[in-house]
Design a protein around this motif. Structure first.
Motif, short mmCIF file in Angstrom:
data_model
loop_
_atom_site.label_atom_id
_atom_site.label_comp_id
_atom_site.label_asym_id
_atom_site.label_seq_id
_atom_site.Cartn_x
_atom_site.Cartn_y
_atom_site.Cartn_z
N ASP A 75 7.58 13.10 13.08
CA ASP A 75 6.26 13.58 12.69
C ASP A 75 6.45 14.71 11.68
O ASP A 75 6.86 15.80 12.04
N LEU A 76 6.16 14.44 10.42
CA LEU A 76 6.40 15.42 9.37
C LEU A 76 5.40 16.57 9.40
O LEU A 76 5.65 17.62 8.83
N ARG A 124 6.80 5.12 5.89
CA ARG A 124 5.86 6.22 6.10
C ARG A 124 4.49 5.68 6.45
O ARG A 124 3.97 4.80 5.78
N VAL A 125 3.95 6.25 7.50
CA VAL A 125 2.59 5.93 7.92
C VAL A 125 1.93 7.27 8.18
O VAL A 125 2.33 8.00 9.10
N GLY A 126 0.96 7.61 7.34
CA GLY A 126 0.34 8.93 7.46
C GLY A 126 1.39 10.00 7.30
O GLY A 126 2.17 9.99 6.35
N ASN A 170 0.85 -1.18 0.00
CA ASN A 170 0.00 0.00 0.00
C ASN A 170 0.88 1.23 0.00
O ASN A 170 1.45 1.62 1.01
N SER A 171 1.02 1.86 -1.15
CA SER A 171 1.96 2.97 -1.27
C SER A 171 1.55 4.18 -0.43
O SER A 171 2.38 4.96 -0.04
N LYS A 172 0.27 4.31 -0.14
CA LYS A 172 -0.18 5.44 0.68
C LYS A 172 0.43 5.40 2.07
O LYS A 172 0.80 6.41 2.64
N ASN A 173 0.55 4.21 2.63
CA ASN A 173 1.00 4.10 4.01
C ASN A 173 2.46 3.74 4.18
O ASN A 173 3.01 3.91 5.24
N HIS A 187 -5.10 -1.39 10.35
CA HIS A 187 -5.57 -0.60 11.49
C HIS A 187 -6.08 -1.50 12.62
O HIS A 187 -6.16 -1.08 13.76
N LYS A 188 -6.36 -2.76 12.29
CA LYS A 188 -6.82 -3.72 13.30
C LYS A 188 -5.69 -4.61 13.80
O LYS A 188 -5.88 -5.40 14.71
N MET A 189 -4.53 -4.52 13.18
CA MET A 189 -3.44 -5.46 13.45
C MET A 189 -2.25 -4.84 14.16
O MET A 189 -1.16 -5.39 14.13
N GLY A 190 -2.41 -3.71 14.77
CA GLY A 190 -1.28 -3.01 15.34
C GLY A 190 -0.77 -3.53 16.67
O GLY A 190 0.29 -3.11 17.11
N HIS A 191 -1.49 -4.44 17.30
CA HIS A 191 -1.07 -4.96 18.60
C HIS A 191 -0.89 -6.47 18.53
O HIS A 191 -1.45 -7.14 17.67
#
Length: 171
Positions: A59-60, A17-19, A2-5, A142-146
């Motif tokens: 944090d950019l 990069r994340v957000g 996912n190139s966006k994230n 977003h559900k798999m961060g932990h």
């Protein structure tokens, strides 16, 4: 992918990069663009003595906010757990330290993206990511961060964890 994230900018050849944030392993900091490297150096000077860290988060959107992240062994843990973080305001030097639960901590995925572009470990770590992408495990991140949710997803996928661990250990 996912190139966006998870894309890297044209100015940085390393970094996940994340957000509006970029994550870099301590070994890849030389690949930061000069402006960000100056902010990093300023913030690093304010890290409390004895605070161990392996990953930096910049944090950019708030360029003077830098977090130093203490993950468990980056090379040995396939999905390192976050132990603690220290966030610094590079302008004021004010810091905030946070410790994370050992029971269900945030975990790190796609760790190859945090390494320098020429780091040989990127290849082995990328094999793990590619395999898990093929299984569709990165679709709802977003559900798999932990840890608990991630381990459950791996279990449900039927993926052979021995393969994942063996591939990770090739690095």
């Amino acid at each position: 992918m996912n190139s966006k994230n998870t894309s890297t900018s044209s100015k940085n050849t390393a970094g996940k990069r994340v957000g509006g944030t970029i994550y870099l392993h301590a070994s890849a900091l030389q690949e930061l663009e000069p402006k960000l490297l100056l902010v990093f150096e300023k913030a690093k000077a304010a890290v409390p003595e004895g605070f161990a860290w392996s990953v930096v988060k910049m944090d950019l959107r708030s360029p003077n906010r830098v977090s130093f992240l203490n993950y468990e062994d980056f090379d040995k843990a396939v999905f390192p757990a976050l132990r603690s973080s220290c966030t610094i305001d590079a302008n004021t030097g004010l810091s905030s330290v946070r410790k994370y639960s050992t029971e269900n901590p945030p975990i790190l995925h796609r760790k190859e993206l945090l390494l320098a572009s020429d780091d040989p470990k990127r290849i082995a770590f990328s094999v793990v990511t590619k395999r898990l992408e093929e299984l569709g495990l990165f679709k709802n991140m977003h559900k798999m961060g932990h840890r608990r949710a991630w381990e459950e997803a791996l279990k449900l996928s039927g993926e052979d964890l021995k393969f994942i661990k063996a591939t990770n250990n090739l690095a």
